[in-house]
Design a protein around this motif. Structure first.
Motif, PDB file in Angstrom:
ATOM      1  N   TYR A 173       0.815  -1.211   0.000  1.00  0.00           N
ATOM      2  CA  TYR A 173       0.000   0.000   0.000  1.00  0.00           C
ATOM      3  C   TYR A 173       0.850   1.262   0.000  1.00  0.00           C
ATOM      4  O   TYR A 173       0.331   2.347  -0.286  1.00  0.00           O
ATOM      5  CB  TYR A 173      -0.940   0.020   1.210  1.00  0.00           C
ATOM      6  CG  TYR A 173      -1.890  -1.155   1.303  1.00  0.00           C
ATOM      7  CD1 TYR A 173      -1.979  -2.111   0.283  1.00  0.00           C
ATOM      8  CD2 TYR A 173      -2.699  -1.320   2.419  1.00  0.00           C
ATOM      9  CE1 TYR A 173      -2.841  -3.181   0.379  1.00  0.00           C
ATOM     10  CE2 TYR A 173      -3.570  -2.401   2.518  1.00  0.00           C
ATOM     11  CZ  TYR A 173      -3.622  -3.330   1.498  1.00  0.00           C
ATOM     12  OH  TYR A 173      -4.483  -4.399   1.591  1.00  0.00           O
ATOM     13  N   ARG A 209     -14.188  -3.432  -3.128  1.00  0.00           N
ATOM     14  CA  ARG A 209     -12.828  -3.091  -2.712  1.00  0.00           C
ATOM     15  C   ARG A 209     -12.137  -2.177  -3.710  1.00  0.00           C
ATOM     16  O   ARG A 209     -11.611  -1.127  -3.346  1.00  0.00           O
ATOM     17  CB  ARG A 209     -11.984  -4.356  -2.512  1.00  0.00           C
ATOM     18  CG  ARG A 209     -10.550  -4.034  -2.054  1.00  0.00           C
ATOM     19  CD  ARG A 209      -9.690  -5.285  -1.981  1.00  0.00           C
ATOM     20  NE  ARG A 209      -9.342  -5.797  -3.300  1.00  0.00           N
ATOM     21  CZ  ARG A 209      -8.678  -6.911  -3.516  1.00  0.00           C
ATOM     22  NH1 ARG A 209      -8.337  -7.702  -2.493  1.00  0.00           N
ATOM     23  NH2 ARG A 209      -8.394  -7.304  -4.747  1.00  0.00           N
ATOM     24  N   SER A 210     -12.141  -2.565  -4.982  1.00  0.00           N
ATOM     25  CA  SER A 210     -11.269  -1.909  -5.956  1.00  0.00           C
ATOM     26  C   SER A 210     -11.729  -0.517  -6.376  1.00  0.00           C
ATOM     27  O   SER A 210     -10.982   0.204  -7.040  1.00  0.00           O
ATOM     28  CB  SER A 210     -11.137  -2.794  -7.202  1.00  0.00           C
ATOM     29  OG  SER A 210     -10.644  -4.072  -6.862  1.00  0.00           O
ATOM     30  N   PRO A 249      -6.240   1.810  -1.573  1.00  0.00           N
ATOM     31  CA  PRO A 249      -5.993   1.719  -0.137  1.00  0.00           C
ATOM     32  C   PRO A 249      -5.233   2.952   0.359  1.00  0.00           C
ATOM     33  O   PRO A 249      -4.375   3.485  -0.345  1.00  0.00           O
ATOM     34  CB  PRO A 249      -5.128   0.463  -0.015  1.00  0.00           C
ATOM     35  CG  PRO A 249      -4.396   0.394  -1.319  1.00  0.00           C
ATOM     36  CD  PRO A 249      -5.360   0.916  -2.356  1.00  0.00           C
ATOM     37  N   GLN A 309      -8.915   2.007   7.371  1.00  0.00           N
ATOM     38  CA  GLN A 309      -8.576   1.585   6.011  1.00  0.00           C
ATOM     39  C   GLN A 309      -9.856   1.379   5.204  1.00  0.00           C
ATOM     40  O   GLN A 309     -10.934   1.125   5.753  1.00  0.00           O
ATOM     41  CB  GLN A 309      -7.756   0.298   6.051  1.00  0.00           C
ATOM     42  CG  GLN A 309      -7.237  -0.198   4.712  1.00  0.00           C
ATOM     43  CD  GLN A 309      -6.394   0.836   3.987  1.00  0.00           C
ATOM     44  OE1 GLN A 309      -6.942   1.676   3.247  1.00  0.00           O
ATOM     45  NE2 GLN A 309      -5.077   0.790   4.196  1.00  0.00           N
ATOM     46  N   TRP A 367      -9.427  -3.797   2.049  1.00  0.00           N
ATOM     47  CA  TRP A 367      -7.975  -3.674   2.132  1.00  0.00           C
ATOM     48  C   TRP A 367      -7.572  -3.909   3.593  1.00  0.00           C
ATOM     49  O   TRP A 367      -7.980  -3.169   4.467  1.00  0.00           O
ATOM     50  CB  TRP A 367      -7.514  -2.305   1.665  1.00  0.00           C
ATOM     51  CG  TRP A 367      -7.895  -1.984   0.250  1.00  0.00           C
ATOM     52  CD1 TRP A 367      -8.965  -1.252  -0.170  1.00  0.00           C
ATOM     53  CD2 TRP A 367      -7.200  -2.375  -0.933  1.00  0.00           C
ATOM     54  NE1 TRP A 367      -8.996  -1.161  -1.537  1.00  0.00           N
ATOM     55  CE2 TRP A 367      -7.914  -1.838  -2.038  1.00  0.00           C
ATOM     56  CE3 TRP A 367      -6.051  -3.121  -1.182  1.00  0.00           C
ATOM     57  CZ2 TRP A 367      -7.507  -2.042  -3.363  1.00  0.00           C
ATOM     58  CZ3 TRP A 367      -5.644  -3.307  -2.496  1.00  0.00           C
ATOM     59  CH2 TRP A 367      -6.366  -2.781  -3.565  1.00  0.00           C
TER      60      TRP A 367
END
Length: 521
Positions: free
Chosen positions: A99, A498-499, A503, A516, A520
């Motif tokens: 990250y 998520r994407s 992150p 966060q 992630w």
């Protein structure tokens, strides 16, 4: 306005250290030659230097100098990376294990450098005895620039830290509790900026943020929240102001000798001036864009950023009223007319726009190299029109908001409110510039689909595609991702939930105790 940093005080390069107090003992004495917040902000000249430094935050590597194009253009379905740097290639494929990887960490960190400079202006300029009109303008400029930084942060990270004060060792700004809180913050800044900015500048000040720039960005902020009526009100103000018009030649929007033209609503200013170090941020350092070097075709640049071939098909969906291809195709992409699967009529005459550096077509340049000949390269913001090689010092301004984008954005807002005929009239203004026939008789649903096409052909490679995908909801469900995957195989790695967000760099999460982003660890 080219924001030269020469002669700016060094404190603007290291804001945190210079706003932090120090112990008064014999072994820790302040450097009498080092300016501090207490000694610097004294007069109108200092206020002007401060706002120039705030503008220069937009020129940092993690912003419009380099990495923002990887964050937006290459992570969207318009582009990708085949860089020999594996981590960079994976970044655009939604694969990120570290990250703190440079692109991610520098994007996040450099935006906060820029925000901190704005916060210094907003904190210290109010106490300066100076011309009131100039003070109001400078404070409004700082709010506009800060809003633009946060526009990027909320679009990439969802819940940014909302810093409103100059950075100190003890200051711990809160993280936005939600994406909506971040958008509300942006709207407040832009409303204040709009109220204090002039409608135009002249001479050396050309290129500074205007009332129109703040109004347009405010409209786009409302659009990202799907607040169509509020967005439409703002965009209508820009259109009715009469201050903007489409440039006669589409390509004028991507040349260094046609900058700040009638179509420009806001640009990040770049020059080819440079120092010995191309990356550092200090007085006299480079103020050049590096996009052209990283997106340049083989032997001319690094080719770390490429375009997806489906874009060619999108441009070729219709011909102009005189039977020619859409001229925006050649202005946007380098491609071979003889590439495998190229669907266009091979008898169409070759024009000058099919040629690249050294006045050669890709067929000529890669006559024995089928691999490179069949790749699709970005032409926007490349320097082939005036020189035969790229480099780290491109002088081409990045057009953050163009008037054509305002027209298409307003068309989308009107269509979503059922005003489809009015929306088509605005789209037709954009189409006529490049010789395409007017639209007519489309339903609201059909025009919604048509607008997706219009925004690609007009704005491909200009950092707005990611915002469009977010606004249209294509990043929120597997059906949308499957649609994108059909054009861009990198979306095979996209994980719904998520994407959509990058992150937050792990260093910041650990030190500042930030939450966060979902998915992630």
């Amino acid at each position: 306005m080219k924001y030269h940093k020469k002669h700016l005080l060094a404190f603007l390069s290291s804001a945190l250290l210079l706003t932090t107090g120090c112990e008064k003992d014999l072994l820790d004495q302040p450097n009498p030659n080092l300016p501090t917040a207490e000694t610097f902000w004294k007069n109108s000249q200092d206020a002007t230097k401060g706002i120039v430094a705030a503008y220069s935050g937009l020129q940092l590597l993690g912003n419009y100098r380099r990495w923002i194009y990887f964050d937006y253009d290459l992570r969207s379905d318009e582009g990708f990376s085949s860089s020999p740097w594996p981590e960079l290639q994976n970044f655009t494929k939604f694969i990120l294990t570290d990250y703190n990887f440079e692109v991610n960490a520098v994007t996040w960190g450099n935006h906060y450098v820029g925000i901190n400079r704005c916060n210094q202006v907003l904190a210290y300029v109010p106490a300066i005895q100076m011309d009131g009109t100039l003070k109001t303008q400078i404070l409004a400029e700082a709010r506009f620039i800060r809003a633009l930084h946060y526009f990027n942060l909320v679009s990439l990270y969802g819940r940014p830290v909302l810093a409103t004060e100059p950075s100190t060792a003890d200051y711990r700004p809160p993280q936005a509790s939600s994406e909506q809180e971040a958008w509300d913050f942006i709207v407040q800044d832009l409303q204040a900026a709009k109220a204090g900015l002039p409608v135009s500048y002249s001479g050396a000040d050309l290129g500074r943020a205007t009332k129109g720039a703040a109004t347009a960005l405010l409209g786009k902020a409302y659009m990202q929240q799907q607040k169509w009526a509020e967005a439409s009100t703002q965009l209508a103000e820009v259109i009715s102001s009469g201050r903007y018009s489409l440039a006669a030649d589409y390509r004028d929007n991507f040349r260094h000798d046609r900058e700040n033209n009638s179509e420009s609503v806001f640009e990040v200013q770049f020059t080819a001036e440079y120092s010995a170090d191309r990356d550092d941020d200090y007085a006299g350092a480079s103020e050049a864009s590096q996009r052209a070097q990283f997106f340049g075709l083989p032997s001319k640049g690094w080719t770390d950023g490429e375009a997806r071939s489906w874009l060619i098909d999108e441009f070729l969906r219709e011909k102009t009223t005189t039977g020619r291809k859409d001229p925006r195709l050649a202005a946007t992409l380098f491609f071979s007319r003889n590439r495998t699967g190229y669907p266009y009529d091979a008898t169409d005459p070759v024009d000058q726009d099919d040629k690249a550096y050294d006045n050669q077509t890709l067929d000529q340049r890669f006559s024995t190299d089928a691999y490179n000949r069949n790749r699709v390269y970005w032409r926007k913001y490349e320097n082939d029109y005036w020189k035969n090689v790229e480099g780290y010092y491109s002088p081409i301004n990045h057009r953050v908001i163009r008037y054509s984008d305002v027209l298409l954005s307003q068309a989308e807002c009107l269509n979503e409110q059922g005003k489809t005929t009015d929306a088509m009239a605005l789209i037709n203004l954009v189409r006529r510039r490049v010789g395409l026939a007017d639209l007519s008789g489309l339903s609201q649903s059909a025009l919604r689909t048509q607008l997706m096409h219009e925004r690609v052909t007009e704005l491909a490679g200009e950092t707005w595609r990611w915002h469009d995908l977010r606004r249209w909801g294509l990043l929120d469900n597997q059906a949308g991702i499957d649609q994108l995957k059909s054009r861009d195989p990198d979306f095979s790695n996209y994980v719904v939930g998520r994407s959509k967000y990058l992150p937050i760099p792990r260093t910041d999460v650990d030190i500042a105790g930030l939450a966060q982003n979902p998915g992630w660890n």
